[in-house]
Scaffold this motif. Structure first.
Motif, PDB file in Angstrom:
ATOM      1  N   GLN A   1       0.843  -1.349   0.149  1.00 17.45           N
ATOM      2  CA  GLN A   1      -0.003   0.007   0.017  1.00 17.45           C
ATOM      3  C   GLN A   1       0.903   1.252  -0.170  1.00 17.45           C
ATOM      4  O   GLN A   1       1.971   1.308   0.835  1.00 17.45           O
ATOM      5  CB  GLN A   1      -0.847  -0.053   1.191  1.00 17.45           C
ATOM      6  CG  GLN A   1      -1.956   1.273   1.151  1.00 17.45           C
ATOM      7  CD  GLN A   1      -2.873   1.129   2.320  1.00 17.45           C
ATOM      8  OE1 GLN A   1      -2.784   0.184   3.255  1.00 17.45           O
ATOM      9  NE2 GLN A   1      -3.761   2.030   2.495  1.00 17.45           N
ATOM     10  N   CYS A   2       0.504   2.113  -0.811  1.00 15.88           N
ATOM     11  CA  CYS A   2       1.216   3.478  -0.712  1.00 15.88           C
ATOM     12  C   CYS A   2       1.199   4.166   0.448  1.00 15.88           C
ATOM     13  O   CYS A   2       0.385   5.448   0.283  1.00 15.88           O
ATOM     14  CB  CYS A   2       0.755   4.282  -2.233  1.00 15.88           C
ATOM     15  SG  CYS A   2       1.558   3.307  -3.650  1.00 15.88           S
ATOM     16  N   GLU A   3       1.694   4.107   1.510  1.00 20.59           N
ATOM     17  CA  GLU A   3       1.572   4.665   2.638  1.00 20.59           C
ATOM     18  C   GLU A   3       2.848   4.569   3.409  1.00 20.59           C
ATOM     19  O   GLU A   3       3.591   3.338   3.370  1.00 20.59           O
ATOM     20  CB  GLU A   3       0.322   4.525   3.492  1.00 20.59           C
ATOM     21  CG  GLU A   3       0.489   3.003   4.131  1.00 20.59           C
ATOM     22  CD  GLU A   3      -0.609   2.748   5.195  1.00 20.59           C
ATOM     23  OE1 GLU A   3      -0.703   2.064   6.215  1.00 20.59           O
ATOM     24  OE2 GLU A   3      -1.776   3.545   5.174  1.00 20.59           O
TER      25      GLU A   3
ATOM     26  N   LEU B   1       2.342  -1.905  -6.128  1.00 27.89           N
ATOM     27  CA  LEU B   1       2.018  -0.836  -5.440  1.00 27.89           C
ATOM     28  C   LEU B   1       0.476  -0.637  -5.754  1.00 27.89           C
ATOM     29  O   LEU B   1      -0.035  -0.737  -6.782  1.00 27.89           O
ATOM     30  CB  LEU B   1       2.470   0.543  -6.079  1.00 27.89           C
ATOM     31  CG  LEU B   1       3.988   0.572  -5.804  1.00 27.89           C
ATOM     32  CD1 LEU B   1       4.367   2.006  -6.589  1.00 27.89           C
ATOM     33  CD2 LEU B   1       4.419   0.737  -4.529  1.00 27.89           C
TER      34      LEU B   1
ATOM     35  N   PHE C   1      -3.248   2.947  -5.075  1.00 31.25           N
ATOM     36  CA  PHE C   1      -2.302   4.303  -5.448  1.00 31.25           C
ATOM     37  C   PHE C   1      -3.459   5.461  -5.846  1.00 31.25           C
ATOM     38  O   PHE C   1      -4.336   5.276  -6.615  1.00 31.25           O
ATOM     39  CB  PHE C   1      -1.716   3.832  -6.884  1.00 31.25           C
ATOM     40  CG  PHE C   1      -0.567   5.024  -7.421  1.00 31.25           C
ATOM     41  CD1 PHE C   1       0.741   4.885  -6.629  1.00 31.25           C
ATOM     42  CD2 PHE C   1      -0.963   6.061  -8.307  1.00 31.25           C
ATOM     43  CE1 PHE C   1       1.540   6.003  -7.109  1.00 31.25           C
ATOM     44  CE2 PHE C   1      -0.115   6.831  -8.803  1.00 31.25           C
ATOM     45  CZ  PHE C   1       1.087   6.921  -8.049  1.00 31.25           C
ATOM     46  N   ASP C   2      -3.365   6.803  -5.234  1.00 27.37           N
ATOM     47  CA  ASP C   2      -4.122   7.841  -5.468  1.00 27.37           C
ATOM     48  C   ASP C   2      -3.319   8.852  -5.733  1.00 27.37           C
ATOM     49  O   ASP C   2      -2.428   9.667  -5.069  1.00 27.37           O
ATOM     50  CB  ASP C   2      -4.870   8.146  -4.073  1.00 27.37           C
ATOM     51  CG  ASP C   2      -5.953   9.254  -4.123  1.00 27.37           C
ATOM     52  OD1 ASP C   2      -6.055   9.980  -5.498  1.00 27.37           O
ATOM     53  OD2 ASP C   2      -6.771   9.373  -3.229  1.00 27.37           O
ATOM     54  N   ARG C   3      -3.328   9.143  -7.146  1.00 28.91           N
ATOM     55  CA  ARG C   3      -2.393  10.396  -7.638  1.00 28.91           C
ATOM     56  C   ARG C   3      -2.796  11.812  -7.062  1.00 28.91           C
ATOM     57  O   ARG C   3      -1.949  12.758  -7.235  1.00 28.91           O
ATOM     58  CB  ARG C   3      -2.863  10.361  -9.222  1.00 28.91           C
ATOM     59  CG  ARG C   3      -2.176   9.160  -9.977  1.00 28.91           C
ATOM     60  CD  ARG C   3      -2.195   9.203 -11.581  1.00 28.91           C
ATOM     61  NE  ARG C   3      -1.658   8.165 -12.000  1.00 28.91           N
ATOM     62  CZ  ARG C   3      -0.411   7.620 -12.118  1.00 28.91           C
ATOM     63  NH1 ARG C   3       0.664   8.461 -11.541  1.00 28.91           N
ATOM     64  NH2 ARG C   3      -0.185   6.559 -12.601  1.00 28.91           N
TER      65      ARG C   3
ATOM     66  N   ASN D   1      -2.954  12.201  -4.149  1.00 24.79           N
ATOM     67  CA  ASN D   1      -2.629  12.278  -2.722  1.00 24.79           C
ATOM     68  C   ASN D   1      -1.043  12.483  -2.905  1.00 24.79           C
ATOM     69  O   ASN D   1      -0.107  11.672  -3.582  1.00 24.79           O
ATOM     70  CB  ASN D   1      -2.564  11.017  -1.785  1.00 24.79           C
ATOM     71  CG  ASN D   1      -2.175  11.016  -0.555  1.00 24.79           C
ATOM     72  OD1 ASN D   1      -1.207  11.914  -0.231  1.00 24.79           O
ATOM     73  ND2 ASN D   1      -2.739  10.707   0.405  1.00 24.79           N
TER      74      ASN D   1
ATOM     75  N   THR E   1       1.354   9.621  -1.744  1.00 27.78           N
ATOM     76  CA  THR E   1       1.387   8.507  -2.699  1.00 27.78           C
ATOM     77  C   THR E   1       2.294   8.385  -3.390  1.00 27.78           C
ATOM     78  O   THR E   1       3.265   7.302  -3.554  1.00 27.78           O
ATOM     79  CB  THR E   1      -0.048   8.439  -3.270  1.00 27.78           C
ATOM     80  OG1 THR E   1      -1.007   8.314  -2.355  1.00 27.78           O
ATOM     81  CG2 THR E   1       0.088   7.116  -4.086  1.00 27.78           C
ATOM     82  N   ASP E   2       2.728   9.535  -4.009  1.00 27.58           N
ATOM     83  CA  ASP E   2       3.672   9.608  -5.169  1.00 27.58           C
ATOM     84  C   ASP E   2       5.148   9.469  -4.568  1.00 27.58           C
ATOM     85  O   ASP E   2       5.968   8.805  -4.987  1.00 27.58           O
ATOM     86  CB  ASP E   2       3.822  10.895  -5.736  1.00 27.58           C
ATOM     87  CG  ASP E   2       2.456  11.047  -7.016  1.00 27.58           C
ATOM     88  OD1 ASP E   2       2.591  10.153  -7.603  1.00 27.58           O
ATOM     89  OD2 ASP E   2       2.104  11.952  -7.140  1.00 27.58           O
TER      90      ASP E   2
ATOM     91  N   ALA F   1       5.717   6.047  -3.464  1.00 28.82           N
ATOM     92  CA  ALA F   1       5.913   5.154  -4.611  1.00 28.82           C
ATOM     93  C   ALA F   1       7.572   5.336  -5.054  1.00 28.82           C
ATOM     94  O   ALA F   1       8.055   4.405  -5.496  1.00 28.82           O
ATOM     95  CB  ALA F   1       5.114   5.625  -5.812  1.00 28.82           C
TER      96      ALA F   1
ATOM     97  N   ARG G   1      -6.440   3.080  -6.284  1.00 27.81           N
ATOM     98  CA  ARG G   1      -7.906   3.160  -5.441  1.00 27.81           C
ATOM     99  C   ARG G   1      -9.227   3.185  -6.360  1.00 27.81           C
ATOM    100  O   ARG G   1      -9.207   3.860  -7.253  1.00 27.81           O
ATOM    101  CB  ARG G   1      -7.927   4.289  -4.386  1.00 27.81           C
ATOM    102  CG  ARG G   1      -7.072   4.281  -3.293  1.00 27.81           C
ATOM    103  CD  ARG G   1      -7.469   5.258  -2.209  1.00 27.81           C
ATOM    104  NE  ARG G   1      -6.596   5.322  -0.917  1.00 27.81           N
ATOM    105  CZ  ARG G   1      -6.813   4.363  -0.006  1.00 27.81           C
ATOM    106  NH1 ARG G   1      -7.816   3.418  -0.186  1.00 27.81           N
ATOM    107  NH2 ARG G   1      -5.955   4.334   0.944  1.00 27.81           N
TER     108      ARG G   1
END
Length: 258
Positions: A147-149, A181, A184-186, A188, A191-192, A195, A213
């Protein structure tokens, strides 16, 4: 048969969603695919439309009672995709296996005698207990949903340490086919950043395909369907199709010829 464990000891990272949809995508491309649900919650089984009352013959029976795997395989509504479902009994398997001599090799023994499929995915529970150790001991390689966190990075280091221990003690041939990954929420910025950090750390081990997401991914299990069947055109489905294409490209040539 090539066996891929889908594991991450952190919960809520998309393991089961990944297991269901990557297995569906592989079956759609012509691979005879088996999905083994090794999570006591049985979410992969539910997501594939296997009702709790229909799970006679399960992963619990394989691990604890050494029932032959072929007797626990259930057909799904997806052509070319079968499943070994999980029941709530699996939550007690770790306790029941503690005193068993070959407790980390039960699943490997069952899968090694099976020849009915080209590829097998194992959906692991969110822990690093005996169930996950059985999966890692049986697997040829590992696919890690991440998860992207921020906290996900901390969990990844623990998982990689566990892989090293498994390689040393149970399965020296275990590899990692890649990290995917998820969520992924662009929109946020974090998130980037996560990543980028993961790619800087692991390089080509990270798949180019990222799983966004997507509300359709969340809705599909309530209908007992993979997202690729529930809505094959949604962003989540397209992402898993891209992931399957990448995964096939990373498998050894002799496996792809299966």
């Amino acid at each position: 048969m090539i066996t891929i464990a889908i594991a991450n000891q952190k919960g809520g990272v998309g393991k089961t969603t990944t297991a269901i949809n990557i297995a569906t995508a592989m079956a759609a491309t012509g691979w005879r695919t088996l999905l083994v649900d090794l999570d006591p919650q049985g979410n992969a089984s539910t997501g594939m439309g296997v009702a709790a009352a229909d799970r006679e013959g399960s992963s619990y029976d394989i691990l604890v009672d050494e029932v032959p795997l072929a007797e626990c395989v259930h057909e799904t509504t997806i052509p070319g995709l079968d499943i070994v479902p999980a029941t709530v009994d699996l939550s007690g398997a770790e306790v029941e296996l503690v005193s068993v001599e070959d407790r980390t090799a039960r699943l490997r023994t069952a899968l090694s005698a099976h020849a009915g499929h080209d590829i097998c995915f194992i959906d692991c529970p969110p822990s690093l207990g005996l169930l996950t150790l059985n999966a890692l001991g049986a697997a040829d390689t590992l696919l890690v949903p991440l998860q992207c966190e921020f906290f996900a990075l901390e969990g990844l280091s623990q998982l990689l340490q566990t892989v090293e221990r498994v390689q040393q003690r149970f399965n020296p041939d275990l590899g990692i086919v890649g990290v995917v990954l998820t969520m992924f929420d662009r929109r946020n910025r974090l998130t980037d950043q996560v990543a980028d950090d993961v790619r800087d750390c692991l390089g080509n081990l990270v798949f180019e395909a990222v799983i966004p997401r997507n509300v359709r991914l969340s809705e599909a299990p309530s209908h007992g369907l993979p997202a690729l069947v529930y809505d094959h055109a949604c962003a989540g489905s397209r992402a898993y199709i891209a992931l399957a294409r990448e995964l096939i490209g990373r498998l050894p040539e002799r496996r792809k010829a299966a």
